[in-house]
Design an enzyme around this catalytic site. Structure first.
Site, mmCIF file in Angstrom:
data_model
loop_
_atom_site.group_PDB
_atom_site.id
_atom_site.type_symbol
_atom_site.label_atom_id
_atom_site.label_comp_id
_atom_site.label_asym_id
_atom_site.label_seq_id
_atom_site.Cartn_x
_atom_site.Cartn_y
_atom_site.Cartn_z
ATOM 1 N N ARG A 122 -0.903 -39.159 53.222
ATOM 2 C CA ARG A 122 -0.323 -39.495 51.990
ATOM 3 C C ARG A 122 -1.180 -39.834 50.885
ATOM 4 O O ARG A 122 -1.132 -39.692 49.746
ATOM 5 C CB ARG A 122 0.799 -40.457 51.901
ATOM 6 C CG ARG A 122 2.238 -39.791 52.914
ATOM 7 C CD ARG A 122 3.097 -40.824 53.091
ATOM 8 N NE ARG A 122 4.389 -40.242 53.850
ATOM 9 C CZ ARG A 122 4.621 -40.303 55.048
ATOM 10 N NH1 ARG A 122 3.485 -40.915 55.929
ATOM 11 N NH2 ARG A 122 5.485 -39.549 55.633
ATOM 12 N N ASP A 127 12.175 -43.794 57.024
ATOM 13 C CA ASP A 127 11.534 -44.172 58.344
ATOM 14 C C ASP A 127 12.620 -45.008 59.350
ATOM 15 O O ASP A 127 12.638 -44.495 60.364
ATOM 16 C CB ASP A 127 10.285 -45.093 58.276
ATOM 17 C CG ASP A 127 9.287 -44.522 57.288
ATOM 18 O OD1 ASP A 127 9.666 -44.059 56.297
ATOM 19 O OD2 ASP A 127 8.142 -44.486 57.774
ATOM 20 N N ARG A 174 15.292 -42.483 60.493
ATOM 21 C CA ARG A 174 14.596 -41.636 61.803
ATOM 22 C C ARG A 174 14.542 -42.501 63.040
ATOM 23 O O ARG A 174 14.766 -41.977 64.078
ATOM 24 C CB ARG A 174 13.400 -41.053 61.527
ATOM 25 C CG ARG A 174 13.361 -39.920 60.421
ATOM 26 C CD ARG A 174 11.779 -39.389 59.703
ATOM 27 N NE ARG A 174 11.828 -38.232 59.080
ATOM 28 C CZ ARG A 174 10.969 -38.132 57.897
ATOM 29 N NH1 ARG A 174 10.240 -38.807 57.778
ATOM 30 N NH2 ARG A 174 11.341 -36.968 57.539
ATOM 31 N N HIS A 193 5.319 -46.924 53.987
ATOM 32 C CA HIS A 193 5.691 -45.735 54.295
ATOM 33 C C HIS A 193 4.884 -44.927 54.819
ATOM 34 O O HIS A 193 4.146 -44.314 54.121
ATOM 35 C CB HIS A 193 6.705 -45.091 53.128
ATOM 36 C CG HIS A 193 7.084 -43.663 53.462
ATOM 37 N ND1 HIS A 193 7.985 -43.204 54.520
ATOM 38 C CD2 HIS A 193 6.789 -42.447 52.887
ATOM 39 C CE1 HIS A 193 8.075 -42.179 54.275
ATOM 40 N NE2 HIS A 193 7.689 -41.536 53.453
#
Lengths: 402, 333
Positions: free
Chosen positions: A170, A230, A233, A257
């Site tokens: 990212r 997150d 999940r 994140h």
């Protein structure tokens, strides 16, 4: 809606009325006495002709009145109120559209605006959503390249930007997306100065900081979607192992994140029963049940889904709609979202001195981040947060033109 | 040593957990299939969703992405596989598989490509869900509903085509724009063939029971000053327009499919314009499927509403039937 035709008929018929006319029963207009006996038949005939002419005119005008005018009698013709629950989504890629559809199907908005630079795609997406209006309760769906369509939004979701390539981390996306934001953010704030911004584009923690700087908004009104996904999940994967529904498993992932997110094992519980009390090794390498693996799967999730289908969109879309619901409905629910950790010049959460955005449990309401929950973290967890903060600041300090 | 789970949770029930009661399968995880899947999930219609496709990676990725959203949903079981065994015991199977219209391509051109795909799909579905209701979405939908009916051996009430449910929704949306009223309060029925030769039934167009045609007798003709006929034309052109702009259509058809599934799964007996076997109705003698107003419930398409059509409307239906039959009789099934 004005009905000029009807008013005109009224004027016409009143102009037909003769002075001191007798009964007017719609079929005959009686003339009154002042005229001489010789003139009366001629007067009657011309009255009758005028009457027939007027009636024909009336019928003609009535048939010219549109179906709308015949069907509906307006009671209120002032300007319409501005929307009270408007949501804007910037960027109509897969993530933006998943957010838009989730917001629509959850009935969260009375107006939805879409913005992007690719005009055909933008118009096509808007039309496709409008064609589903029968099944929705969002009466107005608009779009445009020009940000004026976004005016008066309560929540603006920013998904614009380039997406992670397969294998790309990212943090590598940073400068590409900063340049895009320099164009987007000031325009949003110009048209919706009281909005709450939810930043989704990656790397979300850095870009939320960038957004905050570019917008000039107070920090409680700029949120990053952060580890909301997150945590979702994590709760799904942990709950699967337990055989229960994700909403009955409470677990928080905080911090950055992505690769260095922090699972707060001490907080993981079902019905208030702390899993760490049942298994003190939970999350450690010594854990025989290897619960740490579950957190690793969360981190790997995005890369896995990208590898399989090219991108992720449904889960992030649903998670953004969940945040939007708390904001729109003033729910004061707690969500792990990216917020400014530095409270003021003297102190930051967990002793972090840099101006960075990291995910912490935030109470979300119609003002944005109402407050932050002070989670009790272990020394190890705090040092992980500090490490993320250092890494984020290291990138942020080199960004130009904020 | 007891595991964490065993310490936490004590199993007390002696019964097996029952299987799902409202399972939905979506065949094909392209844009339309996924839009339908997401709409169904967000409406909370089902307790189990199965996805099937031939592209394994894409399929697995889509299933994972949906599963990751489980926290926000009330469908606890989302499964996916290339093998049709995952679809077992479905109540409704939505078939979106097949090639899609290219820009400018008419629906009838897709036929044989999609028939061959159906010859593989349909028998597999029936093998694992012999009592399901098939909802066909792939285009050309009227022909493919016929094909699905023939290949499945199911009775005619269990094979439904999404038909003009979407055309009618688009018409009502445009009508709503014109009148300044929400589409759900604007009533209009577009029937017949889904596509270029669909039939708007002008006599039925109404708001609060007020027939618009009685207010404007020229409605739907070329003489009409308000040009309502162009509203229908826009409906026909819609799909092509959206395809030209974004490459495909997905959201509207996805929501329309969820709307139909809701009526079926919740046994609502609502009336929808969907593709049904119309032989013997409106002067149609061929074994073809065309959209007419049908009642949908948990046994599928149980009843058809007899519309009073004008002679030119019936003529259009007959003509569509002949066109469809001309294509159908050449197919090798």
């Amino acid at each position: 809606m004005k009905r000029p035709d009807v008013q005109w008929i009224t004027v016409t018929s009143s102009s037909l009325s003769l002075p001191e006319a007798g009964t007017r029963d719609g079929s005959l207009i009686h003339c009154s006495a002042p005229y001489s006996r010789q003139q009366q038949p001629a007067m009657l005939v011309s009255c009758w002709c005028l009457y027939l002419g007027a009636q024909r005119l009336y019928r003609h005008v009535l048939s010219m009145a549109s179906v709308v005018q015949k069907l509906i009698t307006p009671l209120f013709s002032g300007t319409l109120e501005p929307p009270r629950n408007k949501v804007t989504v910037v960027g109509v890629g897969q993530v933006g559209m998943a957010c838009a559809v989730s917001v629509l199907l959850r009935d969260l908005a009375d107006e939805l605006a879409l913005v992007d630079v690719v005009e055909d795609k933008l118009k096509g997406e808007m039309m496709d959503l409008q064609h589903g209006s029968l099944f929705l309760k969002t009466p107005k769906i608009v779009s445009g390249k020009d940000y004026s369509v976004t005016a008066n939004s309560r929540v603006v979701v920013v998904t614009a930007g380039v997406r992670q390539q397969e294998g790309e981390s990212r943090l590598n996306l940073v400068q590409r997306n900063v340049n895009i934001f320099k164009h987007i953010i000031p325009q949003i704030v110009r048209y919706s100065p009281n909005c709450i911004l939810i930043v989704v584009s990656n790397p979300v923690d850095v870009l939320t900081y960038v957004t905050w700087k570019l917008s000039g908004l107070p920090k409680h009104r700029v949120i990053g979607s952060g580890t909301n996904l997150d945590s979702a999940r994590f709760r799904y994967l942990m709950a699967e192992r337990m055989g229960i529904h994700p909403s009955s498993f409470n677990g928080w992932i905080l911090g950055e994140h992505g690769d260095s997110s922090v699972p707060v094992w001490s907080g993981a519980n079902v019905a208030g029963v702390s899993l760490q009390k049942l298994n003190p090794d939970i999350g450690k390498d010594t854990d025989k049940e290897n619960w740490k693996e579950t957190h690793k799967k969360v981190v790997d999730s995005a890369y896995e889904v990208i590898r399989l289908k090219g991108y992720t969109n449904w889960a992030i879309g649903l998670s953004v709609a969940d945040l939007t619901e708390s904001l729109m409905k003033n729910l004061n629910r707690v969500h792990p979202v990216s917020t400014m950790v530095k409270m003021n010049v003297f102190q930051g959460m967990y002793g972090i001195g840099d101006e960075v955005y990291l995910s912490l449990p935030c109470v979300l309401n119609s003002a944005g981040v109402g407050s932050v929950v002070n989670m009790t973290l272990t020394g190890d967890e705090i040092s992980q947060l500090k490490k993320s903060a250092d890494m984020l600041w290291h990138i942020q300090k080199d960004l130009k033109d904020l | 040593m007891a595991s964490t789970k065993e310490k936490l949770i004590t199993h007390v029930s002696k019964e097996e957990a029952t299987g799902s009661t409202n399972k939905v399968t979506v065949v094909g995880v392209g844009m339309v299939g996924m839009a339908a899947a997401v709409s169904i999930l967000l409406k909370g219609l089902t307790d189990e969703l199965a996805l099937v496709d031939v592209m394994e990676d894409k399929l697995k990725g889509e299933a994972m992405d949906l599963q990751h959203g489980s926290l926000f949903l009330k469908t606890h079981k989302i499964v996916a596989d290339k093998d049709y065994s995952v679809t077992a015991n479905s109540k409704v199977v939505v078939v979106t598989a097949g090639a899609r219209q290219q820009e400018g391509e008419s629906r009838l051109n897709l036929v044989q490509r999609n028939v061959n795909i159906f010859k593989f799909i349909i028998p597999n579905i029936i093998k694992y869900s012999p009592n399901c209701i098939l909802l066909v979405v792939s285009n050309p939908v009227d022909i493919l509903t016929y094909v699905a009916w023939k290949l499945s051996g199911l009775p005619r009430n269990r094979v439904i085509g999404s038909g003009t449910n979407l055309d009618s929704a688009r018409f009502r949306q445009l009508m709503g724009e014109k009148l300044g009223i929400h589409p759900s309060s604007c009533h209009a029925w577009v029937i017949g063939e889904h596509g270029d030769s669909s039939v708007p039934v002008w006599s039925g167009v109404n708001v609060a029971g007020v027939s618009l045609q009685s207010l404007n007798p020229d409605m739907g003709t070329d003489k009409d000053k308000e040009d309502w006929k162009s509203v229908h034309k826009m409906v026909v052109d819609s799909a092509y327009e959206v395809i030209k702009l974004k490459g495909y259509t997905s959201w509207a058809i996805g929501m329309s499919v969820a709307n139909l599934c809701e009526s079926i799964l919740r046994n609502l007996r609502r009336c929808h314009p969907v593709s049904a076997l119309v032989k013997g109705m409106h002067g149609v003698n061929e074994e073809v499927f065309l959209s007419v107003p049908c009642l949908l419930g948990n046994s599928g398409l149980t009843d058809i509403v007899q519309m009073t059509l004008k002679s030119d409307e019936e003529k259009q239906l007959k003509k569509s039937a002949e066109t469809l039959w001309a294509v159908q009789k050449e197919l090798t099934l």
